[in-house]
Write a protein that holds these residues in place. Structure first.
Motif, mmCIF file in Angstrom:
data_model
loop_
_atom_site.group_PDB
_atom_site.id
_atom_site.type_symbol
_atom_site.label_atom_id
_atom_site.label_comp_id
_atom_site.label_asym_id
_atom_site.label_seq_id
_atom_site.Cartn_x
_atom_site.Cartn_y
_atom_site.Cartn_z
ATOM 1 N N THR A 26 0.848 -1.209 0.000
ATOM 2 C CA THR A 26 0.000 0.000 0.000
ATOM 3 C C THR A 26 0.876 1.249 0.000
ATOM 4 N N GLN A 27 1.917 1.246 0.836
ATOM 5 C CA GLN A 27 2.831 2.408 0.885
ATOM 6 C C GLN A 27 3.588 2.564 -0.434
ATOM 7 N N ALA A 28 4.019 1.436 -1.015
ATOM 8 C CA ALA A 28 4.801 1.508 -2.270
ATOM 9 C C ALA A 28 3.944 2.048 -3.411
ATOM 10 N N ARG A 29 2.649 1.700 -3.431
ATOM 11 C CA ARG A 29 1.762 2.224 -4.492
ATOM 12 C C ARG A 29 1.611 3.738 -4.373
ATOM 13 N N GLU A 30 1.671 4.246 -3.141
ATOM 14 C CA GLU A 30 1.608 5.709 -2.965
ATOM 15 C C GLU A 30 2.941 6.348 -3.340
ATOM 16 N N ALA A 31 4.046 5.685 -2.974
ATOM 17 C CA ALA A 31 5.380 6.267 -3.199
ATOM 18 C C ALA A 31 5.752 6.281 -4.678
ATOM 19 N N VAL A 32 5.196 5.342 -5.441
ATOM 20 C CA VAL A 32 5.707 5.102 -6.796
ATOM 21 C C VAL A 32 5.576 6.330 -7.694
ATOM 22 N N THR A 37 13.279 8.783 -3.868
ATOM 23 C CA THR A 37 14.630 9.327 -3.956
ATOM 24 C C THR A 37 15.484 8.209 -4.546
ATOM 25 N N VAL A 38 16.012 8.437 -5.733
ATOM 26 C CA VAL A 38 16.710 7.362 -6.464
ATOM 27 C C VAL A 38 18.204 7.628 -6.471
ATOM 28 N N SER A 39 18.989 6.584 -6.153
ATOM 29 C CA SER A 39 20.444 6.691 -6.344
ATOM 30 C C SER A 39 20.956 5.397 -6.965
ATOM 31 N N THR A 40 22.232 5.399 -7.354
ATOM 32 C CA THR A 40 22.819 4.196 -7.942
ATOM 33 C C THR A 40 23.731 3.548 -6.913
ATOM 34 N N LYS A 41 24.030 2.254 -7.153
ATOM 35 C CA LYS A 41 24.962 1.578 -6.234
ATOM 36 C C LYS A 41 25.967 0.763 -7.030
ATOM 37 N N ASP A 42 27.026 0.352 -6.374
ATOM 38 C CA ASP A 42 28.099 -0.453 -6.976
ATOM 39 C C ASP A 42 28.673 0.198 -8.241
ATOM 40 N N ARG A 46 22.969 1.360 -13.925
ATOM 41 C CA ARG A 46 21.745 0.567 -14.094
ATOM 42 C C ARG A 46 21.317 -0.114 -12.799
ATOM 43 N N ASN A 47 22.098 0.027 -11.766
ATOM 44 C CA ASN A 47 21.793 -0.624 -10.482
ATOM 45 C C ASN A 47 21.215 0.431 -9.533
ATOM 46 N N LEU A 48 19.885 0.493 -9.469
ATOM 47 C CA LEU A 48 19.215 1.567 -8.727
ATOM 48 C C LEU A 48 18.805 1.100 -7.333
ATOM 49 N N VAL A 49 18.760 2.075 -6.436
ATOM 50 C CA VAL A 49 18.199 1.832 -5.108
ATOM 51 C C VAL A 49 17.418 3.087 -4.726
ATOM 52 N N THR A 50 16.318 2.914 -4.018
ATOM 53 C CA THR A 50 15.505 4.076 -3.606
ATOM 54 C C THR A 50 15.348 4.080 -2.090
ATOM 55 N N ASN A 51 14.806 5.203 -1.605
ATOM 56 C CA ASN A 51 14.477 5.308 -0.191
ATOM 57 C C ASN A 51 13.502 4.202 0.227
ATOM 58 N N VAL A 52 12.644 3.778 -0.693
ATOM 59 C CA VAL A 52 11.659 2.737 -0.351
ATOM 60 C C VAL A 52 12.347 1.376 -0.188
#
Ligand code: 2AM
Ligand code: CA
Length: 264
Positions: A26-32, A37-42, A46-52
């Motif tokens: 339910t929270q992810a459907r609201e956040a989407v 907040t999107v950042s990359t890793k490694d 193409r390797n994304l991670v978000t606050n969610v």
């Protein structure tokens, strides 16, 4: 606390985790659409991670440890433990699977949890967030899509099978992925291991070949095996639950054929 978890019924553990995942979905459907907040890793664009991803994992790992204080948790974004063997209760968490889809397509992403005891699969959960479908279950209770039990899968030959393949390996012209792509009826690239497993469990896809981390395959493996599918590495051997594997998931006939193909 420990005694409480050990005495809980399987159905109660199942429904507890279903509740967690429905809340996070339910929270992810609201956040989407407006809170990412999107950042990359490694060092990989193409390797994304978000606050969610991070907040889901921190919360799920904490829920698991409160439920089962002896749990060891293997999870993607750094809040987990690093067990060296599968003894005891080992839980796997992928807080958002298919983060690229989550960020860019706003659909076809999942949240996954799995529970193994002494290396044996107990229960797995995959929630297809945007579809409001939760796949859950294991060898002792069967597999359910929401409240509906799913049937064992019919066998399919490789040339009649629709497979999901790893886009990354096809892009890199990995010959083993190309060989499988040429041998199946059709292939798809979905961008989420969880959604791929969900489609296989629902009988919409017949197979999957991809390099996956334990949190990518742990939940899907529990349920796919329960429905009679093979889940192995490319040598036809059981997956190593504590490292990355080249994973094959498919029906027994197609599995025999694909293992032979990859040996030659
Ligand atoms: P993720 O979104 O949780 O990272 C297609 O990208 C699928 O492969 C997704 O399920 C994704 O999971 C997973 N994936 C992405 N990069 C990966 C990597 N380097 N190793 C293993 N799995 C990966
Ligand atoms: Ca993830």
């Amino acid at each position: 606390m420990t005694a409480d978890f050990k005495s809980m019924s399987l159905a109660a553990v199942d429904q507890t985790v279903v509740g967690w995942l429905e809340q996070l979905a339910t929270q992810a459907r609201e956040a989407v659409t407006h809170k990412l907040t999107v950042s990359t890793k490694d060092h990989d664009a193409r390797n994304l991670v978000t606050n969610v991803d991070r907040s889901n994992e921190e919360w799920l790992d904490q829920q698991i440890r409160t439920l089962d204080p002896d749990a060891k948790v293997v999870s993607e974004e750094g809040f987990g433990d690093h067990p060296t063997d599968m003894s005891g209760d080992v839980w796997f968490v992928d807080p958002i699977d298919g983060t690229m889809n989550f960020v860019h397509e706003h659909t076809d992403f999942a949240i996954m949890v799995a529970w193994y005891r002494d290396g044996k699969p107990k229960l797995g959960w995959i929630i297809d967030v945007m579809a409001h479908h939760i796949f859950h279950g294991g060898p002792e209770m069967g597999v359910f899509e929401n409240d509906q039990q799913l049937p064992k899968q019919a066998d399919v030959d490789l040339d009649q099978a629709v497979f999901a393949l790893s886009g990354r390996h096809l892009m890199q012209a990995d010959s083993s992925y190309q060989e499988v792509g040429r041998s199946v009826l059709a292939f798809r690239v979905l961008g989420s291991a969880g959604i791929t497993f969900a489609r296989i469990l629902a009988g919409q896809l017949n197979g999957y070949y991809a390099e996956l981390q334990p949190w990518d395959f742990a939940a899907g493996q529990v349920m796919a095996k329960t429905l009679g599918l093979e889940v192995t590495n490319v040598d036809g051997k059981p997956l190593d639950m504590l490292s990355s594997n080249a994973v094959i998931v498919t029906t027994s006939s197609a599995h025999r054929e694909v293992i032979t193909l990859l040996k030659s």
